[in-house]
Enzyme design. Sequence first.
Site, PDB file in Angstrom:
ATOM      1  CB  SER A   1      -0.918   0.015   1.231  1.00 52.71           C
ATOM      2  OG  SER A   1      -1.667   1.206   1.258  1.00 52.71           O
ATOM      3  CG  ASP A   2       1.178   5.698  -2.086  1.00 55.68           C
ATOM      4  OD1 ASP A   2       2.394   5.888  -1.979  1.00 55.68           O
ATOM      5  OD2 ASP A   2       0.346   6.628  -2.176  1.00 55.68           O
ATOM      6  CE  LYS A   3       4.171   8.415   4.284  1.00 55.42           C
ATOM      7  NZ  LYS A   3       3.374   9.673   4.443  1.00 55.42           N
ATOM      8  CB  THR A   4       1.542  10.161   0.488  1.00 52.82           C
ATOM      9  OG1 THR A   4       2.779  10.090   1.196  1.00 52.82           O
ATOM     10  CG2 THR A   4       1.037  11.587   0.480  1.00 52.82           C
TER      11      THR A   4
END
Length: 838
Positions: A351-354
């Site tokens: 999963s991408d964070k931002t």
Amino acid sequence: MSSSEGIEEKIGLETSGKKEDPKPVELVEHKHVEVADEIPPELEALLQTDPSYGLTTAEALKRLEEFGRNELAETKTNPILKFLSYFTGAIAYLIELSCVFAAILDFGIILALLFVNAFIGFIEEARAESALDALKQTLALKAKAWRDGQFVEVDTAELVPGDVIGLRLGDIIPADARLLGISVTGGETEGTLAIDQSALTGESLPVEKKKGDTVYSSSIVKQGQMLAVVTKTGSDTFIGRAANLISITVEQGHFQKIVNAIGNFLILITVVLVSIIFIYQMVVFRNTEKGNIFEVLGHVLVLTIAAIPVGLPTVLSVTMAVGAKQLAAKKVIVKRLTAVEEMASVSVLCSDKTGTLTLNELTFDEPYLCSGYTKNDILLYSYLSAEPGANDPIEFAVRTAAERDLEILHNRQNQHEVPGYKVTAFVPFNPATKMTNATVINLNTNEVFKVAKGAPQVIIRLVGGDDDAVRAVNNLATRGLRALGVARTYPDDPDTYKLVGMISLLDPPRPDSAETIRLCNHYGVEVKMITGDQLIIAKEVAHRLGMNRVILDANHLVDPNKSDEEVTQHCERADGFAQVIPEHKYRVVELLQKRGLLVGMTGDGVNDAPALKKANVGIAVHGCTDAARSAADIVLLAPGLSTIVDGIMTSRAIFQRMRSYALYRITSTVHFLIFFFFITLIENWQMSAILLILIALLNDAATLVIAVDNAKISPRPDKWRLGQLIVLSIILGLLLTAASFAHFYIARYVFDIGLDDQRLETIMYLHISSCPHFVIFSTRLSGYFWENLPSITFFIAVMGTQVFAMFISIYGLLTAPVGWGWGVASPDTSKKEQIKRS
């Protein structure tokens, strides 16, 4: 405004006069790790352009021919060739083989089935081929450049390395370029540019760029203006490399591999059995009418038709389509139908964070306060020294927090005023001072004071040093929080600033992210966080999300001193990766897939697009860019990841239905093949092709409703265990074959001695239509049948087809009638009919 000015420098500050600590406490500022972008010497030589004149038109045309246009290469797939590609694969080959055999028998029916499968594949499997188009839309269309001594507007596609371009507030950067430290008007400047490159790297805040730094194509200028020299264009740019990763990702889907594997198994046993039958009959009946090659091919056609699982792709596609409709109701849009099945098997979710795990909004966190001040105090002073309407994420975060928490700011008549206070002078932030300054009158006491807000090192110097504040800032920095100092003066000493405290700012996790990660772990899906932000920020966010803090620097992924095996092991064990670029995200997915894992990837930016395309299931989150949406298989319409859990549960229910149908269908095919193989060799008996086709179509039509059958959700990721599936199918198929032989001989020699072949064919049709069909009730779920009963719709559909087959047999539609005795399988009635005939 940035609170992380100064790169990896230690600034010695004067002490606050404490005798017990004579040494100054140093303020440690963390380095922003920039994306490395090497310029080869031969290209470097082309960048020494006179910034006041630019390239000549002739030189620009020469370089345009050498480097190509500044646009992303586009490869379009011919739609006719794409449609024809759906005539390939194991099941398609089997149907095509039948077409050859059926050149004189039922050619139209079988050819129609082949085209049905092709159209299903073409329509349902059509992938969005607009990923490159979406990337192209992020590029600027026009740019200002120096050409022939004139500052003119040119098409971005005509930019070449060495062009000198102007960058201003709001501009989309048209190509990778190096900042020259010269203002657009021609003078030297010591200023910086604030560049929003979050869509490229995933960093949550604009990045400060100074002279000599590289700015990247499609990022946006948020503050400042400066000239820059173009270093790379087109597919050589940062975003161009991302587009290249998308274009080379053309792997066959997981679901298609499974269907082809099943088809290959059926082809193998079909070819073996059909070949034996063909050779046997050509030898045994040579020089006779039965030995005619067309006669033998007609017999072979029976087995070939029986082997075709024509309904397999259709039933599975309809099952997935129903699941996609269920997910759409939960704001999960499925773009690629087979992603529904693949999501059930995903065991790792990158999963991408931002913007995905976090809000992508800088938010006021718990501040450090000096003695005598409260959180409301620091919010008020920060608000008084904030620039109204400034397009700056830090100022916006301060103003938002103050307006939310301070009661005096609620229900104001004038949104630009603070009740009880008046700002008489304001000095906005600039890169030289690194702070804002406001002169304020307290309207209740008429006292005048000043408030300063800015970078920690600047404010601490302003107040004459404070060791405790330095330690607090260092502590915040080790946790990845941005710090901002606030100080004020007092009327009795208007020139001396006193420290109020330090604001701490963070892009916080979404409210539902921690619970979503916990639920994913509960269902056996490991979540790994991947972000372009700094390592310390990633560790702090991971901690707040309840994850472990085993976060690796992205350079670990491309360490030449480590083998692929070692890097892969570290990838499996890590909880996340920081400071990544698109190539790193792509590599993480690739390494995990090589381990045999099915990988899901979530993201929202251009930097996520290659990994979204590479992953088994690419998931574009709410608010994503067009590039991410085009590259993804699933699009979330609701913010956050909470709907991912709905997707996992729905896809696992769909998977269970698909597996039970596949088991039934393979079992049915094995039964058909083995029974007709042996009955042909032993009794030289066959059933007409029309009845076999009717069996296949009716049974598959009934099992279409398996898509709405009740299902049991697996607590762990599902997996196609093909070996187990095929072995179980063979066992069940052999048992059904034994039942069919028993039925055949009992009907012929026990209950109805002297039964003619036409009526025997009808009896066997009814048996073969019913007996294998009821297998699906036994295979639909593991465990005892009463633990999860079939849905009413499914039960009625299956039983309805059996009633239909029964009436066909009783009244002789398409075949010889057998009457109610054999129609309802009543031996007593059959015996009475036998006595009557005798």
